[in-house]
Design a protein around this motif. Structure first.
Motif: not given
Length: 235
Positions: A146-148, A175-179
């Protein structure tokens, strides 16, 4: 059961978003700024009275917050969680959006958004991915569990002069999924702080009426010096 209680709430949320006009408003508000009802009506291509009804539903449903200043009514996304939800849904339908642009203006706007944009309050598109990859390769950001941010990452933000507000409930890194890139970029407190710093310092400037941003010559130097990102990647 918990699932039984959640089902009606999930159905109401889905119904709120399952309208083209309301969806257009939510996507527009991913730029992180407050819009007037009139601006959103023109953006969505509907009458002001129609848009007002839609905004009322989104506010009542907790997806938008609103405030009034004089004659104007301003609305924005209620919180980062709503932005994360909308961007995530947009990422799921991205393959269906891969059609040929109808004209040069649409093609230019699409290219600019793919190159670099804001996703609510953090950087997205190829720019956001480049920054995320650079932070990861320099072991400032971990993605394996996971992001950290690492200890070195926390020190990097401090050295660059980017304060991180760690007093709230929002994750420091997420984390944010880039569309457009179909890969995760950095969100959370760190992503928002980095984006705000980039705009305040003139590393990036907003272009057009969409969420697109462009890296300036100052930004190219800063990203290259601080994160060893090749300038060509930023153009």
């Amino acid at each position: 059961m918990t699932e039984d209680r959640q089902a009606p709430q999930l159905a109401r949320l889905a119904a709120l978003i399952a309208d083209e006009t309301r969806a257009a408003c939510l996507l527009a508000l991913l730029d992180g700024r407050a819009w007037t009802a009139g601006e959103l009506a023109r953006h969505a291509g509907v009458a002001a009275s129609t848009l007002s009804e839609h905004l009322g539903k989104l506010v009542a449903g907790g997806l938008l917050s609103q405030e009034r200043q004089g004659r104007h009514r301003y609305v924005r996304l209620a919180d980062p969680g709503v932005a994360h939800l909308v961007e995530g849904l947009a990422a799921q339908v991205a393959p269906d959006m891969a059609r040929r642009p109808r004209n040069l203006r649409e093609s230019s706007a699409g290219s600019a958004m793919a190159r670099g944009r804001t996703c609510y309050d953090h950087l997205a598109g190829r720019l956001g991915i480049a920054v995320t990859d650079a932070l990861t390769s320099r072991r400032l950001l971990r993605q394996d569990t996971g992001f950290g941010l690492t200890d070195a990452g926390l020190a990097w933000f401090e050295d660059v002069g980017i304060p991180l507000d760690r007093t709230g409930r929002r994750p420091l890194a997420r984390a944010c999924l880039d569309w457009t890139e179909r890969r995760p970029h950095l969100a959370g407190v760190a992503g928002a702080a980095l984006c705000r710093h980039a705009l305040d310092e003139g590393w990036c400037v907003r272009i057009g009426s969409e969420r697109a941003v462009k890296v300036t010559a100052t930004g190219e130097r800063a990203f290259t010096e601080l994160l060893s990102i090749d300038a060509e990647t930023l153009r």
